[in-house]
Motif scaffolding. Structure first.
Motif, mmCIF file in Angstrom:
data_model
loop_
_atom_site.group_PDB
_atom_site.id
_atom_site.type_symbol
_atom_site.label_atom_id
_atom_site.label_comp_id
_atom_site.label_asym_id
_atom_site.label_seq_id
_atom_site.Cartn_x
_atom_site.Cartn_y
_atom_site.Cartn_z
ATOM 1 N N THR A 140 16.041 29.380 -11.194
ATOM 2 C CA THR A 140 15.020 29.107 -12.213
ATOM 3 C C THR A 140 14.113 27.960 -11.777
ATOM 4 O O THR A 140 12.895 28.021 -11.971
ATOM 5 C CB THR A 140 15.694 28.787 -13.559
ATOM 6 O OG1 THR A 140 16.522 29.888 -13.935
ATOM 7 C CG2 THR A 140 14.665 28.543 -14.641
ATOM 8 N N ALA A 162 1.255 27.748 -8.335
ATOM 9 C CA ALA A 162 0.202 28.745 -8.553
ATOM 10 C C ALA A 162 -0.818 28.238 -9.572
ATOM 11 O O ALA A 162 -2.032 28.414 -9.395
ATOM 12 C CB ALA A 162 0.813 30.064 -9.008
ATOM 13 N N LEU A 163 -0.350 27.618 -10.632
ATOM 14 C CA LEU A 163 -1.266 27.065 -11.641
ATOM 15 C C LEU A 163 -2.091 25.917 -11.065
ATOM 16 O O LEU A 163 -3.289 25.803 -11.347
ATOM 17 C CB LEU A 163 -0.484 26.591 -12.870
ATOM 18 C CG LEU A 163 0.110 27.695 -13.737
ATOM 19 C CD1 LEU A 163 1.022 27.096 -14.801
ATOM 20 C CD2 LEU A 163 -0.985 28.524 -14.369
ATOM 21 N N ASP A 189 7.310 27.592 -8.118
ATOM 22 C CA ASP A 189 6.283 28.534 -7.658
ATOM 23 C C ASP A 189 5.194 28.715 -8.710
ATOM 24 O O ASP A 189 4.002 28.759 -8.398
ATOM 25 C CB ASP A 189 6.903 29.897 -7.322
ATOM 26 C CG ASP A 189 7.779 29.856 -6.070
ATOM 27 O OD1 ASP A 189 7.694 28.864 -5.311
ATOM 28 O OD2 ASP A 189 8.550 30.820 -5.867
ATOM 29 N N THR A 190 5.601 28.808 -9.972
ATOM 30 C CA THR A 190 4.640 28.984 -11.065
ATOM 31 C C THR A 190 3.736 27.762 -11.188
ATOM 32 O O THR A 190 2.513 27.892 -11.329
ATOM 33 C CB THR A 190 5.378 29.232 -12.399
ATOM 34 O OG1 THR A 190 6.200 30.391 -12.256
ATOM 35 C CG2 THR A 190 4.397 29.434 -13.539
ATOM 36 N N VAL A 191 4.317 26.578 -11.122
ATOM 37 C CA VAL A 191 3.528 25.344 -11.212
ATOM 38 C C VAL A 191 2.555 25.250 -10.043
ATOM 39 O O VAL A 191 1.387 24.890 -10.222
ATOM 40 C CB VAL A 191 4.459 24.109 -11.277
ATOM 41 C CG1 VAL A 191 3.683 22.821 -11.091
ATOM 42 C CG2 VAL A 191 5.214 24.087 -12.594
ATOM 43 N N GLU A 206 11.671 29.360 -9.211
ATOM 44 C CA GLU A 206 10.628 30.145 -9.868
ATOM 45 C C GLU A 206 9.641 29.255 -10.603
ATOM 46 O O GLU A 206 8.428 29.481 -10.558
ATOM 47 C CB GLU A 206 11.244 31.146 -10.847
ATOM 48 C CG GLU A 206 11.912 32.322 -10.182
ATOM 49 C CD GLU A 206 12.507 33.285 -11.196
ATOM 50 O OE1 GLU A 206 12.667 32.905 -12.383
ATOM 51 O OE2 GLU A 206 12.807 34.413 -10.800
ATOM 52 N N LEU A 207 10.139 28.247 -11.278
ATOM 53 C CA LEU A 207 9.276 27.321 -12.006
ATOM 54 C C LEU A 207 8.377 26.546 -11.044
ATOM 55 O O LEU A 207 7.188 26.368 -11.304
ATOM 56 C CB LEU A 207 10.121 26.352 -12.841
ATOM 57 C CG LEU A 207 9.352 25.354 -13.703
ATOM 58 C CD1 LEU A 207 8.470 26.074 -14.706
ATOM 59 C CD2 LEU A 207 10.326 24.428 -14.424
#
Length: 111
Positions: A24, A34-35, A30-32, A27-28
């Motif tokens: 998790t 990308a943002l 990677d998301t941060v 994944e978090l």
């Protein structure tokens, strides 16, 4: 307490729980990232400018080649056998050829 997501099974042991937490976190992260990349307008504008510049250069080369080919084709068509090219002197004359420079007379309004 919070409930686990419906698509992930609950951890059966502490090791599984640690693995889920690590997954998790990854994944978090990677998301941060990308943002953050999407929010970096200056870098995105630079990347877009580079892409547009490369595309324009490619189009310019393509059109330049097409223009040269067309110019050669037109030059070949214009230079009929026995007609000297524009500005070249013929053997019978010392004056340059006016085949390409002569224009029909234009009328000017008086007054």
């Amino acid at each position: 307490m919070t409930q686990p997501p419906h698509d992930e099974p609950t951890a059966r042991s502490q090791e599984e729980l640690r693995e889920q937490v690590e997954h998790t976190r990854h994944e978090l992260g990677d998301t941060v990232q990308a943002l953050a990349d999407r929010a970096d307008v200056k870098t995105r504008a630079r990347e877009k400018a580079v892409a547009v510049r490369e595309q324009a250069g490619a189009k310019a080369q393509e059109w330049s080649g097409q223009a040269r080919a067309k110019a050669a084709q037109v030059a070949h068509t214009v230079e009929a056998p026995g007609t000297p090219p524009c500005g070249r002197r013929t053997a019978a004359s010392t004056a340059p050829s006016t085949a390409c420079t002569s224009r029909p007379p234009t009328s000017r309004p008086s007054g």
